[in-house]
Scaffold this motif. Structure first.
Motif, mmCIF file in Angstrom:
data_model
loop_
_atom_site.group_PDB
_atom_site.id
_atom_site.type_symbol
_atom_site.label_atom_id
_atom_site.label_comp_id
_atom_site.label_asym_id
_atom_site.label_seq_id
_atom_site.Cartn_x
_atom_site.Cartn_y
_atom_site.Cartn_z
ATOM 1 N N ARG A 198 11.379 16.273 -39.768
ATOM 2 C CA ARG A 198 11.346 15.439 -40.961
ATOM 3 C C ARG A 198 11.210 13.958 -40.613
ATOM 4 O O ARG A 198 10.576 13.189 -41.330
ATOM 5 C CB ARG A 198 12.612 15.667 -41.788
ATOM 6 N N THR A 199 11.807 13.521 -39.480
ATOM 7 C CA THR A 199 11.786 12.111 -39.103
ATOM 8 C C THR A 199 10.490 11.692 -38.420
ATOM 9 O O THR A 199 10.273 10.507 -38.165
ATOM 10 C CB THR A 199 12.959 11.802 -38.168
ATOM 11 N N SER A 200 9.616 12.645 -38.140
ATOM 12 C CA SER A 200 8.377 12.339 -37.425
ATOM 13 C C SER A 200 7.338 11.721 -38.360
ATOM 14 O O SER A 200 7.310 11.997 -39.562
ATOM 15 C CB SER A 200 7.813 13.616 -36.796
ATOM 16 N N ASN A 201 6.475 10.892 -37.795
ATOM 17 C CA ASN A 201 5.337 10.358 -38.539
ATOM 18 C C ASN A 201 4.092 11.220 -38.384
ATOM 19 O O ASN A 201 3.044 10.891 -38.943
ATOM 20 C CB ASN A 201 5.023 8.928 -38.078
ATOM 21 N N ASN A 202 4.191 12.286 -37.615
ATOM 22 C CA ASN A 202 3.067 13.194 -37.399
ATOM 23 C C ASN A 202 3.150 14.368 -38.375
ATOM 24 O O ASN A 202 4.238 14.911 -38.619
ATOM 25 C CB ASN A 202 3.069 13.727 -35.964
ATOM 26 N N MET A 215 -9.249 24.785 -42.519
ATOM 27 C CA MET A 215 -9.169 23.612 -41.657
ATOM 28 C C MET A 215 -7.718 23.292 -41.348
ATOM 29 O O MET A 215 -6.818 23.601 -42.133
ATOM 30 C CB MET A 215 -9.808 22.394 -42.333
ATOM 31 N N LYS A 216 -7.497 22.651 -40.219
ATOM 32 C CA LYS A 216 -6.201 22.084 -39.867
ATOM 33 C C LYS A 216 -6.452 20.666 -39.364
ATOM 34 O O LYS A 216 -7.091 20.472 -38.337
ATOM 35 C CB LYS A 216 -5.469 22.906 -38.814
ATOM 36 N N ILE A 217 -5.933 19.675 -40.102
ATOM 37 C CA ILE A 217 -6.136 18.270 -39.780
ATOM 38 C C ILE A 217 -4.807 17.666 -39.344
ATOM 39 O O ILE A 217 -3.788 17.843 -40.025
ATOM 40 C CB ILE A 217 -6.688 17.504 -40.992
ATOM 41 N N HIS A 218 -4.819 16.969 -38.231
ATOM 42 C CA HIS A 218 -3.617 16.300 -37.740
ATOM 43 C C HIS A 218 -3.637 14.850 -38.213
ATOM 44 O O HIS A 218 -4.638 14.141 -38.042
ATOM 45 C CB HIS A 218 -3.555 16.369 -36.213
ATOM 46 N N LEU A 219 -2.523 14.417 -38.794
ATOM 47 C CA LEU A 219 -2.410 13.087 -39.386
ATOM 48 C C LEU A 219 -1.228 12.329 -38.780
ATOM 49 O O LEU A 219 -0.253 12.934 -38.320
ATOM 50 C CB LEU A 219 -2.215 13.197 -40.897
ATOM 51 N N VAL A 220 -1.324 11.014 -38.820
ATOM 52 C CA VAL A 220 -0.231 10.140 -38.386
ATOM 53 C C VAL A 220 0.026 9.134 -39.494
ATOM 54 O O VAL A 220 -0.901 8.479 -39.978
ATOM 55 C CB VAL A 220 -0.561 9.414 -37.064
ATOM 56 N N VAL A 227 0.368 4.790 -45.254
ATOM 57 C CA VAL A 227 -0.828 5.603 -45.480
ATOM 58 C C VAL A 227 -0.948 6.626 -44.354
ATOM 59 O O VAL A 227 -0.414 6.437 -43.258
ATOM 60 C CB VAL A 227 -2.110 4.748 -45.545
ATOM 61 N N TRP A 228 -1.653 7.703 -44.639
ATOM 62 C CA TRP A 228 -1.892 8.733 -43.635
ATOM 63 C C TRP A 228 -3.204 8.439 -42.909
ATOM 64 O O TRP A 228 -4.245 8.278 -43.552
ATOM 65 C CB TRP A 228 -1.966 10.112 -44.284
ATOM 66 N N ASN A 229 -3.144 8.360 -41.578
ATOM 67 C CA ASN A 229 -4.327 8.122 -40.757
ATOM 68 C C ASN A 229 -4.744 9.394 -40.034
ATOM 69 O O ASN A 229 -3.907 10.215 -39.665
ATOM 70 C CB ASN A 229 -4.066 7.009 -39.729
ATOM 71 N N PHE A 230 -6.042 9.532 -39.849
ATOM 72 C CA PHE A 230 -6.611 10.711 -39.186
ATOM 73 C C PHE A 230 -6.354 10.637 -37.685
ATOM 74 O O PHE A 230 -6.570 9.608 -37.053
ATOM 75 C CB PHE A 230 -8.110 10.761 -39.468
ATOM 76 N N ALA A 231 -5.871 11.735 -37.099
ATOM 77 C CA ALA A 231 -5.691 11.824 -35.649
ATOM 78 C C ALA A 231 -6.757 12.725 -35.040
ATOM 79 O O ALA A 231 -7.534 12.304 -34.182
ATOM 80 C CB ALA A 231 -4.298 12.340 -35.308
ATOM 81 N N LYS A 232 -6.832 13.961 -35.525
ATOM 82 C CA LYS A 232 -7.845 14.889 -35.034
ATOM 83 C C LYS A 232 -7.904 16.083 -35.963
ATOM 84 O O LYS A 232 -7.012 16.289 -36.795
ATOM 85 C CB LYS A 232 -7.533 15.358 -33.605
#
Length: 320
Positions: A198-202, A215-220, A227-232
């Motif tokens: 829960r404490t993670s930003n990922n 699809m599975k999108i990883h966000l940070v 805001v949510w940024n694209f990781a991979k």
């Protein structure tokens, strides 16, 4: 089947290429995982036409039912996320009626005033359902989403219905959607936003739908702007295999003219392709959306007293 093959359906372009198709989708996550921030991000990008991560966005008016917020909280959240760059195409409501109590009439009234609306967000499903017990049946789950989907389909808009996950873990993350399978069964697809801690930003965003691949999108999450940024992405954006026929039509028929009309046989002869006329017409009917999306060419196949007439004309997406 013959009639189905002869029909040229209206072009339906996605709001976000490869990510958000036209239709009704559940957007699911555990409490406080960041669903409302994601909704605000999607709403803002679509209302401004700004690309989201690596995906092309089509600009449209957005109606956002932020039913678990108030206007001061929305003001603070949006300013933190997007600064002073406001948009006049994003509308909010913090209260509304229920599905059985007049929500449909409220949405229809908004659509009459804003026919360019492309996305409606309902945050959350619980707020628009009738009061009931803790458990809902498959039939009632299916019915509430099916009614919202019928409304969205009637206006050819996308609808995101925010909901929550159950506490029990599952190998299939979509089985963690709270309620019965009736919710997922009635929807066109679902998004599940989840974190390992829960404490993670990922976070990961799992996507499943009738009109796109899983699809599975990883966000940070940006800890300052939220805001949510694209990781991979674990799944590359699916691309349709090439269709040389469409490119040949664009190059052969529209190098000097903006319109062509004739029979399917004449079109085969003009293109110098070894395809039966009825097969050519079928391939064009199936690929009509792609022909318009990629080349700005509209296709129509009509029956006349002399036989079938094929019409092809140039049109840009912006003026459609």
């Amino acid at each position: 089947m013959t009639t189905l093959y002869d029909t040229v359906f209206e072009v339906q372009t996605p709001l976000i290429d490869g990510l958000l198709q036209r239709g009704t989708y559940l957007f699911v996550g555990s409490p406080k995982v960041g669903k409302s921030f994601m909704m605000a991000q999607l709403a803002y990008h679509i209302s401004t036409g700004t690309p989201l991560w690596e995906y092309k966005v089509r600009k449209a008016t957005v109606l956002y039912f932020a039913l678990e917020d108030d206007y001061p909280r929305l003001q603070k959240r949006l300013f933190q996320m997007f600064g002073a760059k406001e948009t006049g195409n994003l509308y909010f409501a913090t209260e509304c009626k229920t599905v059985n109590g007049g929500l449909e009439e409220q949405i229809r009234g908004f659509m009459r005033e804003h026919p360019d609306t492309g996305l409606i967000i309902i945050d959350t499903l619980k707020r628009v359902r009738e009061a009931g017990g803790a458990d809902y049946s498959y039939a009632s789950d299916y019915d509430v989403v099916a009614r919202l989907k019928a409304l969205a389909d009637s206006y050819k808009v996308s609808m995101l219905i925010v909901h929550h996950t159950r506490k029990q873990k599952s190998e299939d993350i979509f089985d963690m959607i709270s309620g019965t399978n009736g919710l997922m069964g009635a929807a066109d697809g679902a998004f599940v936003l989840s974190k390992d801690k829960r404490t993670s930003n990922n976070a990961t965003l799992d996507v499943a739908g009738r009109d796109q691949q899983d699809m599975k999108i990883h966000l940070v999450r940006d800890s300052e702007r939220l805001v949510w940024n694209f990781a991979k992405s674990e799944t590359e954006m699916w691309k349709e295999p090439p269709e040389p026929l469409l490119e040949k039509i664009a190059d052969t028929l529209f190098s000097e003219s903006d319109r062509w009309e004739g029979t399917a046989s004449e079109l085969c002869e003009r293109l110098a392709v070894d395809i039966k006329p009825n097969v050519l017409s079928l391939r064009l009917s199936i690929n009509a959306s792609r022909l318009f999306r990629d080349y700005g060419i509209r296709y129509q196949n009509s029956r006349t007293h002399d036989g079938r007439k094929v019409s092809l004309w140039k049109e840009t997406e912006q003026t459609a």
